[in-house]
Each structure stands twice: as C-alpha cells, then as structure tokens.
Design an enzyme around this catalytic site. Structure first.
Site, PDB file in Angstrom:
ATOM      1  N   SER A 291       7.180  -3.444 -49.097  1.00  0.00           N
ATOM      2  CA  SER A 291       6.658  -2.830 -47.817  1.00  0.00           C
ATOM      3  C   SER A 291       6.643  -2.003 -47.950  1.00  0.00           C
ATOM      4  CB  SER A 291       7.805  -2.524 -46.978  1.00  0.00           C
ATOM      5  OG  SER A 291       8.580  -1.156 -47.432  1.00  0.00           O
ATOM      6  N   ASP A 292       5.248  -1.326 -46.821  1.00  0.00           N
ATOM      7  CA  ASP A 292       4.891   0.125 -46.621  1.00  0.00           C
ATOM      8  C   ASP A 292       5.974   0.987 -46.310  1.00  0.00           C
ATOM      9  OD1 ASP A 292       2.859   1.747 -46.519  1.00  0.00           O
ATOM     10  OD2 ASP A 292       1.496   0.414 -44.854  1.00  0.00           O
ATOM     11  N   TRP A 293       5.636   2.422 -46.210  1.00  0.00           N
ATOM     12  CA  TRP A 293       7.059   3.315 -45.992  1.00  0.00           C
ATOM     13  C   TRP A 293       7.488   3.117 -44.487  1.00  0.00           C
ATOM     14  CZ3 TRP A 293       7.125   7.968 -49.467  1.00  0.00           C
ATOM     15  CH2 TRP A 293       8.474   8.878 -49.171  1.00  0.00           C
ATOM     16  N   GLY A 294       8.959   2.635 -44.821  1.00  0.00           N
ATOM     17  CA  GLY A 294       9.461   2.377 -43.958  1.00  0.00           C
ATOM     18  C   GLY A 294       9.494   1.491 -43.069  1.00  0.00           C
ATOM     19  N   SER A 295       9.029   0.350 -42.797  1.00  0.00           N
ATOM     20  CA  SER A 295       8.447  -0.686 -41.966  1.00  0.00           C
ATOM     21  C   SER A 295       8.814  -1.528 -42.389  1.00  0.00           C
ATOM     22  CB  SER A 295       6.692  -1.578 -42.872  1.00  0.00           C
ATOM     23  OG  SER A 295       6.906  -2.235 -43.936  1.00  0.00           O
TER      24      SER A 295
END
Length: 753
Positions: A291-295
C-alpha cells in the site's frame, strides 16, 4: 545469525522430503520450494506479520522503547510480526533492526528495508522528469544503477521507485517523479529504471528491489490536486495508464505500490479489479503489492470503509499484500480470518509473495549482506557517484530557444550578470525527494560558472523567493511584496554584455502534495524578469523547475531559454558546461508546455473530436481567448546545431512496417538528435489519437554528416486495446510521421493489411 542458519536447515529438511524437489532445477523453483517449506512452519500471526510494514520508530543507537506506540512496534519486531521497515538507513541502524528480527523472533525471518530512492540516495541525480528529457535509456538505466549501488551501501534493499504514472496535468506536483505524458516513452523509461535498480541478479549486494507505482491512475487526479479522485474509461485505462505498469511487470519488477486515489468510485487500495483481476490475474504477476503510506486506513475517509477492521478486510481481499503504516493488518487480519471474512489462502499468498522477494534478495542466505561498513564508506558520495550524476544532468537539459545564437556564451571577455536566488541555491537543485541527501550539498550555478574564470561574473539575488524555512512536510510561503533587492540586480544588468537569469521553482514547490493552480514563475520572479529586460535585452533564462511552466511572455521576449529542471548534486556544473558550449544540449521535452494554465490538461496525443477545425465559424473545438497550440510541444528541444529530415520511406515486410529517414546535421558543430517516429491509425473500432509515439533513436552527427535511421513497427506498436479489453491490430490506413518533435510535419501514408 545462528537462528537463521537453523531455519535454513529446517527448510532444507522440508525440501529433502519433497519428492518433486529433485526434478525442479531452476533457481525460481528452488526458491518457491523454500518459500513453501517456510510457510509450513509459520503461524497465521507470523504470516500476517510479513504483511506488516513499519516506519522507523526509534533511534536504534539509543535505549529500547519502553512505552507507547514505539514499545508496541518493538515487541512486534521481536515476535516476527514485522515483514518490512522503511526509513531506516545507514549500516549501523539497519544492522540493529535486522539483528532483532533475525536473532530474537521465533523463526528469524529477515526484514526487507525500504526507502524512497527516487533519483539518488545521498548523491542526487536529476529529478525523474528531467532524466526523462534525456530520452537516453542507457543513461537512465545507469542513473538507477548508481542510485541502487549507493543506497545498498547504506543498508537499503528496496526502493519505492520507479513512478510510472502517466500524467497530462502539470498542476500535479508529482509529475516531477515520473516520465511525463506519453505511455510509450514512459514504458521504455520505466523498464530502464527497473533494470538499473534490480540488475541481472537481485542477490547482487549492489542491487535493490524496485517498485512500480502508483497502481493505478494517480496521475489522472482531477484538477491536478494530489490524492484527488480519478475517473477514466477502459480505453484510457488500458491504452494510456496501464502500459508502463505492464512493461515494468514484464521487465521483472519485484513489487508494485497501489495509489492514494480512487478510480471510478473505488479506492485503489481496495480495488480488486486492479490488483487481483488485472495485475495478478490477466498479467499473472508474482511479486507483491504494498500500500502507499496509510492508504488502507484512508479508505475510511474515502467513505468506502466504516472502520480500520473493515478497511483491512477490503484491502486484503482486493490484493494489497503489505500494509504501509496503517497498522490495520497486524491488528485486524487474524480476527477477520477467524470470522471467515478474509480467507487464510489470501494471507498465505501474500506472505508467499513477500518471502519470495526476500529469498531473491539473498537475505535468508545472509541477512546482513547490505550491512558492510567498508562499502558504505567507499561508495556513498564517491567520485563515481558524482561523475554519473554530472553526466546525467547534462543529458537532461533542454534548449528551448536560442535567437541570434546568444548561446553558447563566449569564454573570453564577456561581462556576465548572473541573477536569481536559485542561481546561488545549493538546496533546491536536490529536488523534492532528497531524503538522504546532505542539506545544501548541490553545486550552485554561481559555483559552476565561476569555473570559467576568463569572463567577469557579477551576481545579484534579485529577489527573495520565500519566507521562513522550506522542508518536506510544510507549506511554502512565497515572497510577493519585498522588491528591495531589485535595484542591485538592475545595476549589474546595466553593466553586462549578457544576463543569465536563473528562475523557477524552489525544490519543495514540486513533488508530493505540491499542486499548483498557476504555472507561472512564482512570487516576484516574473516582475523581476521584466524589470531586467527593460535595461538589458540580452537575457539567457535558465529555468529550474519540477514541472512544465507557462512562460509565454518569456518565449515572446527573451532570446534564449534553457530548461534545466532540478538537476541534482552536480546541477551548477552541468548548467555551466551547457551555457558555455562544452556540452551541446540534446534533451527533448517529455511533457507539453502550455501557453496558459487554462489549456491544462494539454498533451500531444489527443483525440480529433467530431469538429476538429480550425474553421472560419465558431463551431469547432477551441478556445475563444487562446490558441489550441502549446507553447512547446512534447518531444521538442533544440541544439547548438540544426538537423534536416528528408527521404521518409515506409514499406511492409513480414507483417511489419519498416520506416527509414535521412537526417543531416546542417549546422557547424557536432550534435545529437533524438529522431522520433509517430503514427496515426486513421480509422479504428475505437478512436485513436492524432499522433502516437512508437519509436525513437538518438544519433550523433558531425557537421554536414547524414545518417539513415530505420524503425520497425510491429503489431505491438500498431495495436491497441478495444473496449472489450482485447489487444487488437486492425488493418487500414496508417499515417507515419518522423521528426525532431511531436510537431513534425514530415509524413507518409501506408495501407496496412
């Protein structure tokens, strides 16, 4: 180390019991056998742990965290509930966290260490958009190779690059991180960067795993605002957005990253169609998706997940294999499996994909292979790194205008006024993604030009660009009122034979979360430019920026314009060598430059519409107050020499279209030219663009020399995806264009059967 040796012995014992092991001799099959054997030893929680990625959460040289979130993460690390960490760098720090994972967890599974190595580690090469302007695939590959080598020496074994998002909107700040607007060029550059990062053997300690991002349509965010919604049809998705990702997959990229945006109503992190149906289904991708950061957590804000547990369920079922900093998987997946909402097969599959990459990196053989202090001292910041950065920087510069041959500058007797805060800036050339670079470590333009001691060089800042400090997480505050430094700049301009003005964007004005609604010169720079022009019209405008700018006034008035982007650690030396003619620029634009922001999104490969024009009446697709034509088209770039194209020929042979053209250097100095081939499929079952790049080649020519360049158009170049998601090649009329930019009018037509 002892624990991982024991683990390897256990895995080997499992392999020896497997009757099929003897018949599987390829390295990939051996790795798959090892992964399957290890999975049999793992609990559900340990498999989920491999899917959990944490940011660096404590100073490893200090005391062990004893309370709060850091203490909890530390316990997870010791339990084997962390598969990866990011933003831990330096051999000492990486060795410390790896030692905990390997020697204190039950199974001793090593960590994969990630970092944003976007255009260099400590030594910065040009931003990716600038590198793309070189159109030099070997140079781009080498740049990624050098970045990988330097990052690996610091303990890193995984980069979150390349970004292969196609974008047609210069308002979006992250255009600086990609290859521009064209899927063909973007695919070629994406492959070059993957090959540079990963090399031929991922277990080589000078290589790192690459990551194709952001899957998918991040570059099509509405209104150019970062993180915004994207809404595109299947034709645009399959023909424009997905090709660079598919090319990266076919080049063997080990990981993908999904994106912050939603696509057609579904957040990409929870999009099964993208991740399971296309990536892991149609393409049979065997790497893993992070995932992207915190997505994962952000799907709650999207209005798609009701809480973090629901978000974990959606992401895992959709095919997101690793959770970057949402803490959703490690906290929620075990209960979701027990409740039957996520299958254990999905968990095992994700863990298998992650473990496979770790085996391919050689981390099970030696978890400390990236922790060699002698390599760290020898490689980071070395002459080898800086020489490569300088070479890439020179190749990235684009000459946009050069009336009356104002450039190159004379090396003897000229009085030169150098104006602009960016000319003395040693931080902005490093760009936005320069997390490991030393502050103020770039060579400035002032320093680069001082090397040419035969000329008199006068410098004035001209105007302060911003107020306060700049940094990665903070908004930039521009100076829009203080003109107190104008007078000094005017004074030296009056004395000069030539004025070199270095204007554009501060390093932190492009990049993530740096969207702009205006594309002009920020702050007071346009007013400064016009003020200097009143007293000395012999101006060379050098642009430092991370995106296309709307510089129509400059194009109409300034005799020489150089697009120098944000060129990294050796920026000043590269710019000076081009300005003085020691290097003849050969760069070509990877994105269209608009005349005004109202034209955006603007791109060369547009559709013709039912009313193309121009017409004498108003009923055609156009603006009332602006031409449809860009300021500078895609593929455009000048040289200190000139080139002529002639004798364009096309024929059909063995089902391919073969194209040839003669190119002559009609100037007085040696130069390099990027010859570009475009096609138009005139009639198709799905409407096709007016032009599509389908080939390019860089050639070097001496004065008066002619070379014949040949291209081959195969079904891969002639085909497209129809609305049934089928790749088709349809017979019919094709127009073929060859020239030095997308604006070329040298064309021929062929009937393809």
């Amino acid at each position: 180390m002892r624990k991982i040796l024991i683990l390897n012995l256990v895995i080997i014992s499992f392999l020896s019991c497997n009757q099929q092991a003897a018949t599987k001799t390829s390295n990939n099959n051996v790795i798959d056998q090892k992964v399957d054997s290890l999975l049999q030893l793992m609990t559900l929680e340990e498999k989920i742990g491999q899917m959990n990625q944490y940011n660096g959460f404590w100073d490893v040289t200090g005391p062990v965290p004893s309370a709060g979130d850091a203490a909890k993460k530390f316990e997870h690390l010791k339990k084997g509930w962390v598969g990866s960490m990011l933003n831990v760098r330096g051999v000492e720090n990486v060795r410390k966290v790896q030692k905990i994972a390997v020697e204190e967890s039950r199974l001793g599974i090593p960590l994969i260490i990630g970092f944003d190595v976007i255009h260099g580690y400590e030594t910065q090469s040009p931003i990716p958009l600038a590198e793309s302007a070189s159109w030099d695939l070997e140079a781009i590959k080498k740049s990624a190779q050098m970045a990988a080598k330097e990052a690996a020496a610091a303990g890193i074994n995984w980069t979150f690059a390349p970004m292969v998002d196609i974008s047609r909107d210069a308002r979006w700040g992250r255009v600086m991180e990609g290859a521009g607007e064209d899927p063909y060029l973007g695919s070629k550059i994406g492959v070059a960067r993957v090959e540079g990062f990963q090399g031929d053997d991922l277990s080589n300690p000078y290589t790192i795993a690459a990551c194709a991002k952001h899957f998918a349509a991040y570059g099509f965010a509405e209104s150019g605002k970062d993180y915004n919604t994207a809404d595109v049809g299947l034709s645009t998705l399959y023909n424009t957005i997905l090709p660079p990702f598919k090319a990266a997959h076919e080049a063997g990229v080990k990981t993908f990253m999904n994106s912050f945006n939603e696509l057609n109503g579904i957040p990409a992190t929870g999009d099964k169609f993208l991740q399971r149906d296309i990536l892991k289904g149609e393409w049979n991708y065997e790497g893993f998706v992070v995932s992207d950061w915190g997505s994962i957590m952000e799907m709650m804000a999207h209005g798609y997940a009701k809480d973090k547990k629901h978000a974990a369920e959606l992401a895992a079922n959709a095919g997101s294999d690793m959770d970057m900093e949402s803490y959703a998987y490690v906290n929620e997946l075990a209960s979701l499996v027990k409740e039957g909402k996520v299958s254990e097969e999905h968990i095992t599959d994700a863990a298998r994909r992650i473990l496979r990459v770790k085996f391919e990196l050689g981390l099970f053989e030696d978890p400390y292979k990236y922790c060699d202090e002698s390599r760290e001292k020898e490689i980071i910041g070395s002459k080898e790194m800086h020489d490569a950065a300088l070479d890439m920087a020179k190749k990235s510069i684009v000459l946009l205008k050069n009336e009356d041959n104002l450039l190159p500058l004379k090396k003897n007797g000229q009085k030169i006024a150098l104006i602009g805060a960016l000319a003395s800036d040693t931080n902005s050339p490093l760009g936005n993604w320069r997390l490991a670079a030393k502050d103020n470590s770039a060579v400035s333009v002032v320093e680069g030009m001082k090397a040419y001691k035969e000329n008199e060089l006068m410098y004035a800042e001209g105007t302060t660009l911003y107020l306060g400090e700049t940094n990665f997480p903070s908004e930039l505050v521009l100076n829009t009122t203080d003109k107190s430094k104008f007078n000094e700049a005017v004074s030296i301009a009056k004395k000069a034979d030539v004025v070199v003005m270095v204007l554009g964007e501060v390093g932190y004005q492009s990049g993530e979360a740096r969207s702009r609604s205006k594309l002009d010169l920020p702050g007071l720079q346009q007013e400064l430019l016009e003020t200097i022009y009143k007293v000395n019209k012999n101006i060379v405008l050098v642009l430092n920026n991370g995106r296309p700018l709307a510089i129509t006034w400059a194009d109409e008035n300034i005799p020489a314009i150089v697009e120098a982007w944000q060129l990294g650690s050796q920026a000043g030396n590269a710019i000076a060598q081009v300005l003085y003619g020691d290097y003849n620029p050969s760069g070509k634009l990877p994105m269209t430059f608009p005349r005004s922001v109202g034209q955006v999104p603007i791109y060369y490969n547009y559709k013709n519409t039912g009313r193309p024009g121009p017409k004498k009446e108003v009923f055609w697709s156009h603006y009332q107050d602006e031409t449809n034509k860009p300021l500078y088209p895609f593929g455009y770039g000048l040289s200190y020499t000139s080139f002529e194209y002639k004798n364009l020929k096309a024929s059909i042979s063995s089902g391919n279209i073969e194209v040839s053209v003669d190119i002559t250097n009609t100037g007085t100095v040696e130069g390099k030219e990027v010859a570009q081939l475009y096609i138009r499929d005139v009639i198709a079952s799905v409407t096709r663009p007016v032009k599509e790049l389908k080939g390019f080649e860089m050639i070097a020519l001496n004065p008066s020399e002619t070379k014949t360049v040949t291209f081959k158009l195969t079904k891969d170049e002639l085909g497209f995806y129809n609305n049934q998601r089928e790749f088709v090649v349809e017979p019919g009329e094709f127009k073929i264009f060859v020239g030095g930019s997308s604006d070329s009018n040298l064309e021929t037509t062929i009937d393809y059967k």
